[in-house]
Design an enzyme around this catalytic site. Structure first.
Site: not given
Ligand SMILES: [Zn+2]
Length: 715
Positions: A663
């Site tokens: 992320e």
């Molecule tokens: Zn995502």
């Protein structure tokens, strides 16, 4: 020195937050908080908002209702913070129930503005361990203590001239929700302080107590935990995180190939250019399953949805000759007429039934039924929610429209492409796969994979180490897995997460739901899926985590699997998402009952995952000092949330690939407010650019990890 291509030094490490928040500081060393600005949204405005929830129950309720959670809710100072995509009305409802908005991370208009700014800037330039327990052992110091404490993690690092410490502590009083744990620290310069931890439960099971990284004046040399029940941990010396650094960049290393946010059309052009420019090192692979394309059926409200209306929808897509088709109802002007529907010259006319006196007697239900009965291959009609059984009004012609705004986007089914990069693209070398933008709104992610691809290609001509990597590793890159959703995110609704395939039936096809349709591709795979009873996917077609009409129902997810199956030399994979700053691996899902995860990797594999993660985290930090927190490095199910049917689990459990997830877009520390601040999905371009640079470095390190793994296998 480092060659910065087509990019001036002006935009580098600025912390760019669309709205600054302030709330109480989390660390003993944090400065006093600034006054809190009001966070407000108009009722129908959609935004990404960091919200302090009332309590765990409120969070559970949100999750149960399929709320669009942007990352895992975090605890700080006993407060639960969640990033949510919501409307002003939804925010008002939450606030009335005790929640507090603390930061507008991104408003709906910010994406378009940041995109336009990035393009303008580019034009101007052209013109110009996780599980590594920190030696803690239980100690009961007092006879009265009823719990014992153990450090699960104690790490420190320095970034941007500031030193942080982060800890996780487990108490044996797992069932006591009120036990309070405080960590006291002593720094190398003799300073001392303390901070509280927060109890973290997941799926009803106690995990540990923790908090966000806390600033300390210098390297912490000792931490000790105490509990309100009298438990005291053994003192522990925090370890340096990640304590791994990549080789320094050689003289003349080329980077910075990203000038602006890139739409799928831009990405297509970039792929083509790279293939042309680096013949002999690149193949372009057309993945086998074409997507639906940037298309929607055409719809119109026949009537006023606030009063009485029927929704009329084309069966074919709007671009297939159905945009602009007209629909109307007419009063026949005579008594005893039947309800009829005719379609001529692109006008659908419903002539309403009358009674003996000539009064119209057709209802909304009658009108929907006659359209469906007469033209099942051309139109679908249903009564708008709230209009059932109402008298059907006479409606002047309205035009069906697909509502899509992106005029320059091709409407045809889309061929998703992969780049294959290497000297020996014949399966004889170990393969790595980097793929991005499964989620449409995560605009920074294709910038990461394309920067990575071009670094490998450009430097192969000038840097012997890169050339050597391309001798030994076969690299696959899918810059945008979800081009249709991405087009929709750029042109129509910037918070679009899913693809554009609408599996809804009945009244959920009402065009007012247009921004909620689509399949969450990272919930559409077959391992640990929603369909198998795992947590974190939804069967509701309007949910942000809708898993699809079945496993692998979507072309986009089938493409990822097809590439990995076709090229069995691929042993490492990175699924690039944003935002929040996580580094994760399997298991990525569990069943709610008892929180039973997919099988844990073996001890050896867990070690490979963690050791490699530390190397890659170290490489990310090389760019601007961004350190992915130890608390956010680990198995998906432990550090983020359960994500039923995600692609990394598919690659790992089905194909034996070491499959990670990034992320990108780590929270930035704001020294003035003493807070970590979220960057959002579509930050101002300077931030997205910085993310592309740092995480591309992480992908280069993944290539080195693969090379080393292959060498160890041979040795
Ligand atoms: Zn995502």
């Amino acid at each position: 020195m480092i060659v910065r291509r087509r990019w001036t030094a002006a935009a580098t490490t600025a912390i760019l937050i669309s709205a600054v928040l302030s709330h109480p500081g989390s660390g003993a060393a944090a400065p006093a908080p600034a006054p809190r600005p009001a966070v407000t949204l108009a009722g129908d405005e959609t935004a990404l908002v960091r919200v302090q929830l009332r309590d765990q129950a409120q969070l559970d309720q949100l999750v149960a209702r399929g709320a669009d959670l942007a990352n895992r809710p975090r605890s700080a100072d006993g407060r639960i913070l969640a990033d949510l995509v919501l409307t002003g009305a939804q925010l008002a409802e939450l606030t009335a129930q005790g929640a507090t908005a603390v930061q507008v991370v991104q408003r709906a208009g910010d994406g378009a503005r940041h995109f336009a700014e990035s393009v303008r800037a580019a034009q101007a330039r052209t013109a110009a361990g996780l599980c590594a327990p920190a030696a803690g052992q239980r100690t009961t110091s007092a006879a009265t203590a009823v719990d014992t404490l153990q450090f699960l993690q104690a790490y420190w690092w320095t970034t941007g001239g500031r030193t942080f410490v982060q800890t996780q502590v487990a108490t044996t009083a797992t069932d006591d929700p009120d036990v309070e744990i405080t960590v006291s620290w002593r720094a190398a310069d003799g300073a001392t302080g303390s901070f509280p931890l927060t109890r973290f439960e997941d799926s009803g099971e106690y995990q540990y107590h923790y908090t966000l990284p806390v600033p300390v004046p210098s390297r912490p040399v000792q931490v000790t935990a105490t509990s309100s029940l009298g438990g005291v941990s053994r003192p522990v010396t925090p370890a340096l995180w990640p304590n791994a650094a990549p080789p320094p960049l050689p003289e003349g290393y080329q980077k910075d190939f990203i000038d602006a946010y890139l739409t799928p059309v831009d990405i297509q052009a970039r792929i083509k250019r790279l293939a042309r420019q680096y013949r002999g090192l690149v193949d372009v692979i057309d993945l086998p399953y074409k997507t639906q394309g940037y298309r929607r059926t055409a719809t119109a409200y026949l009537g006023d949805p606030a009063a009485a209306a029927v929704v009329v929808e084309s069966v074919r897509f709007g671009d297939q000759g159905m945009n602009g088709v007209q629909v109307r109802t007419v009063d026949p002007g005579r008594g005893n007429r039947p309800l009829t529907a005719t379609y001529r010259d692109r006008v659908l006319t419903v002539s309403l039934a009358t009674d003996r006196s000539g009064a119209v007697v057709s209802t909304t239900d009658d009108v929907a039924a006659v359209i469906n009965a007469r033209f099942p291959n051309r139109f679908r009609a249903f009564v708008e929610d709230g209009s059932a059984g109402l008298p059907m009004p006479v409606v002047a012609p309205v035009r069906l429209d697909d509502g899509l705004e992106g005029t320059e986007v091709p409407t045809k089914p889309w061929t998703v492409q992969a780049l294959r990069i290497g000297k020996h693209r014949d399966g004889s070398r170990i393969g790595v796969l980097a793929y991005s933008q499964e989620h449409a709104r995560e605009w920074a992610t294709p910038l990461v994979t394309l920067e990575f691809a071009e670094r490998m290609l450009a430097n192969s001509r000038t840097d012997p180490a890169t050339r050597e990597l391309l001798e030994q590793v076969d690299i696959f890159v899918i810059p945008t897995v979800n081009p249709d959703g991405a087009n929709y995110s750029f042109h129509d609704f910037n918070f679009q997460r899913k693809n554009l395939v609408n599996h809804c039936t009945g009244t959920s096809r009402d065009p007012r739901n247009r921004d909620a349709w689509g399949v969450d591709l990272n919930r559409n795979y077959t391992v640990g899926s929603y369909f198998d009873g795992y947590v974190g996917g939804s069967g509701n077609c309007l949910s942000g985590t809708y898993a699809g009409s079945g496993e692998l129902s979507e072309a986009e997810s089938r493409n990822v699997i097809a590439l990995a199956r076709e090229h069995r030399n691929i042993r490492f994979a990175m699924n690039v998402h944003s935002y929040g700053g996580y580094f994760m691996w399997p298991p990525g899902a569990y069943k709610a009952d008892g929180r039973v995860t997919l099988p844990r990797p073996s001890i050896d594999e867990s070690k490979l995952f963690l050791d490699s993660a530390r190397r890659i985290v170290g490489a990310i930090a090389q760019e601007r000092g961004t350190v992915t927190w130890p608390s956010q490095t680990g198995p998906v199910a432990d550090v983020l949330y359960s994500a039923a049917g995600n692609s990394a689990d598919e690659l790992y459990y089905e194909l034996g690939i070491f499959a990670w997830d990034f992320e990108v877009g780590n929270d930035r520390w704001n020294d003035e407010t003493g807070q970590w601040e979220g960057v959002g999905f579509q930050p101002p371009f300077e931030e997205a650019h910085a993310e592309s640079q740092e995480y591309a470095g992480g992908l280069v390190e993944m290539v080195r990890v693969a090379r080393d793994y292959a060498a160890a296998q041979e040795g």
